[in-house]
Design a protein around this motif. Structure first.
Motif, mmCIF file in Angstrom:
data_model
loop_
_atom_site.group_PDB
_atom_site.id
_atom_site.type_symbol
_atom_site.label_atom_id
_atom_site.label_comp_id
_atom_site.label_asym_id
_atom_site.label_seq_id
_atom_site.Cartn_x
_atom_site.Cartn_y
_atom_site.Cartn_z
ATOM 1 N N ASN A 169 6.035 -43.901 -26.998
ATOM 2 C CA ASN A 169 4.753 -43.625 -28.018
ATOM 3 C C ASN A 169 6.016 -42.583 -28.396
ATOM 4 O OD1 ASN A 169 2.925 -41.953 -27.929
ATOM 5 N ND2 ASN A 169 2.933 -40.370 -26.265
ATOM 6 N N ASN A 170 5.592 -42.169 -29.710
ATOM 7 C CA ASN A 170 6.777 -41.283 -30.636
ATOM 8 C C ASN A 170 6.472 -39.896 -29.293
ATOM 9 O OD1 ASN A 170 7.421 -43.332 -31.837
ATOM 10 N ND2 ASN A 170 6.362 -43.012 -33.068
ATOM 11 N N ALA A 171 7.618 -38.871 -29.290
ATOM 12 C CA ALA A 171 7.403 -37.437 -29.121
ATOM 13 C C ALA A 171 8.104 -36.990 -29.658
ATOM 14 C CB ALA A 171 7.802 -37.981 -27.924
ATOM 15 N N TYR A 172 8.882 -35.582 -29.685
ATOM 16 C CA TYR A 172 9.687 -34.367 -29.973
ATOM 17 C C TYR A 172 10.191 -34.144 -28.906
ATOM 18 C CZ TYR A 172 7.823 -34.646 -34.573
ATOM 19 O OH TYR A 172 6.990 -34.133 -36.114
ATOM 20 N N SER A 173 11.394 -33.907 -28.511
ATOM 21 C CA SER A 173 12.136 -33.092 -27.736
ATOM 22 C C SER A 173 11.863 -31.554 -28.791
ATOM 23 C CB SER A 173 13.881 -33.873 -28.038
ATOM 24 O OG SER A 173 13.461 -34.504 -27.095
ATOM 25 N N ILE A 174 11.971 -30.768 -27.970
ATOM 26 C CA ILE A 174 12.153 -29.302 -28.067
ATOM 27 C C ILE A 174 12.340 -28.543 -27.489
ATOM 28 C CG2 ILE A 174 10.111 -26.878 -28.647
ATOM 29 C CD1 ILE A 174 8.004 -29.074 -28.395
ATOM 30 N N SER A 175 13.806 -28.485 -28.501
ATOM 31 C CA SER A 175 14.912 -26.785 -27.528
ATOM 32 C C SER A 175 14.147 -25.632 -26.850
ATOM 33 C CB SER A 175 15.993 -27.074 -28.560
ATOM 34 O OG SER A 175 15.699 -26.594 -30.019
ATOM 35 N N HIS A 176 15.263 -24.923 -27.083
ATOM 36 C CA HIS A 176 14.964 -23.605 -26.142
ATOM 37 C C HIS A 176 14.551 -22.901 -27.916
ATOM 38 C CE1 HIS A 176 14.778 -19.896 -24.008
ATOM 39 N NE2 HIS A 176 16.334 -19.646 -24.616
ATOM 40 N N SER A 177 15.369 -23.208 -28.910
ATOM 41 C CA SER A 177 15.319 -22.353 -30.250
ATOM 42 C C SER A 177 14.027 -22.665 -30.849
ATOM 43 C CB SER A 177 16.020 -22.960 -30.952
ATOM 44 O OG SER A 177 17.051 -23.717 -30.843
ATOM 45 N N HIS A 178 13.055 -23.847 -30.225
ATOM 46 C CA HIS A 178 12.418 -24.451 -30.946
ATOM 47 C C HIS A 178 12.168 -25.953 -32.103
ATOM 48 C CE1 HIS A 178 7.674 -24.882 -30.212
ATOM 49 N NE2 HIS A 178 7.426 -25.084 -31.497
ATOM 50 N N ILE A 179 13.286 -25.956 -32.013
ATOM 51 C CA ILE A 179 13.990 -27.172 -33.460
ATOM 52 C C ILE A 179 13.349 -28.210 -32.652
ATOM 53 C CG2 ILE A 179 15.962 -28.372 -33.467
ATOM 54 C CD1 ILE A 179 17.259 -25.467 -33.836
ATOM 55 N N ARG A 180 13.062 -28.830 -33.141
ATOM 56 C CA ARG A 180 12.180 -30.244 -32.936
ATOM 57 C C ARG A 180 13.217 -31.735 -33.550
ATOM 58 N NH1 ARG A 180 5.706 -30.095 -34.241
ATOM 59 N NH2 ARG A 180 6.541 -29.793 -35.478
ATOM 60 N N THR A 181 13.477 -32.475 -32.458
ATOM 61 C CA THR A 181 14.106 -33.663 -33.158
ATOM 62 C C THR A 181 13.668 -35.238 -32.527
ATOM 63 O OG1 THR A 181 15.980 -33.003 -31.123
ATOM 64 C CG2 THR A 181 16.496 -33.020 -33.087
ATOM 65 N N LYS A 182 13.095 -35.630 -32.915
ATOM 66 C CA LYS A 182 11.930 -37.223 -32.489
ATOM 67 C C LYS A 182 13.161 -37.776 -31.649
ATOM 68 C CE LYS A 182 9.068 -37.757 -36.750
ATOM 69 N NZ LYS A 182 8.492 -38.754 -37.634
ATOM 70 N N ARG A 183 11.916 -38.378 -30.578
ATOM 71 C CA ARG A 183 12.205 -39.427 -29.652
ATOM 72 C C ARG A 183 11.326 -40.150 -28.853
ATOM 73 N NH1 ARG A 183 11.681 -38.018 -24.256
ATOM 74 N NH2 ARG A 183 10.003 -36.588 -22.761
ATOM 75 N N LYS A 184 12.239 -41.520 -28.009
ATOM 76 C CA LYS A 184 10.589 -42.693 -27.803
ATOM 77 C C LYS A 184 10.644 -42.048 -26.508
ATOM 78 C CE LYS A 184 10.174 -45.491 -30.709
ATOM 79 N NZ LYS A 184 9.328 -46.395 -31.817
ATOM 80 N N GLN A 185 9.483 -41.915 -25.883
ATOM 81 C CA GLN A 185 8.985 -42.019 -24.177
ATOM 82 C C GLN A 185 8.172 -43.451 -24.553
ATOM 83 O OE1 GLN A 185 4.993 -39.689 -24.799
ATOM 84 N NE2 GLN A 185 6.652 -37.839 -24.023
ATOM 85 N N HIS A 186 9.683 -43.997 -23.187
ATOM 86 C CA HIS A 186 9.327 -45.362 -23.283
ATOM 87 C C HIS A 186 8.565 -45.560 -21.680
ATOM 88 C CE1 HIS A 186 12.082 -46.591 -25.964
ATOM 89 N NE2 HIS A 186 13.022 -45.998 -25.297
ATOM 90 N N VAL A 187 8.080 -46.960 -21.599
ATOM 91 C CA VAL A 187 7.192 -47.047 -20.776
ATOM 92 C C VAL A 187 8.378 -47.528 -19.663
ATOM 93 C CG1 VAL A 187 5.587 -48.764 -19.641
ATOM 94 C CG2 VAL A 187 5.599 -48.334 -22.228
#
Length: 64
Positions: free
Chosen positions: A13-31
């Motif tokens: 699934n496509n998702a975002y990693s959200i940092s403390h300063s709310h900067i979003r970077t794309k990542r994957k949520q693997h099964v």
């Protein structure tokens, strides 16, 4: 071999990693895939499959 469940067909699934300063970077949520040996009633033999833990749980529930 792709990261896909051979029983249920689940994949990443496509998702975002959200940092403390709310900067979003794309990542994957693997099964959560596991290599298991499952008895096939149709072919009357053991089969090696890559199966998600969710599908493993539902297979276990159906056999009870």
């Amino acid at each position: 071999m792709s990261r896909k469940c051979q029983i249920s067909g689940k994949f990443a699934n496509n998702a975002y990693s959200i940092s403390h300063s709310h900067i979003r970077t794309k990542r994957k949520q693997h099964v959560n895939l596991q290599k298991k040996k499952i008895w096939s009633i149709l072919e009357n033999r053991w089969m090696h499959v890559r199966i998600s833990t969710k599908a493993m749980k539902s297979l276990y529930r159906m056999n009870l």
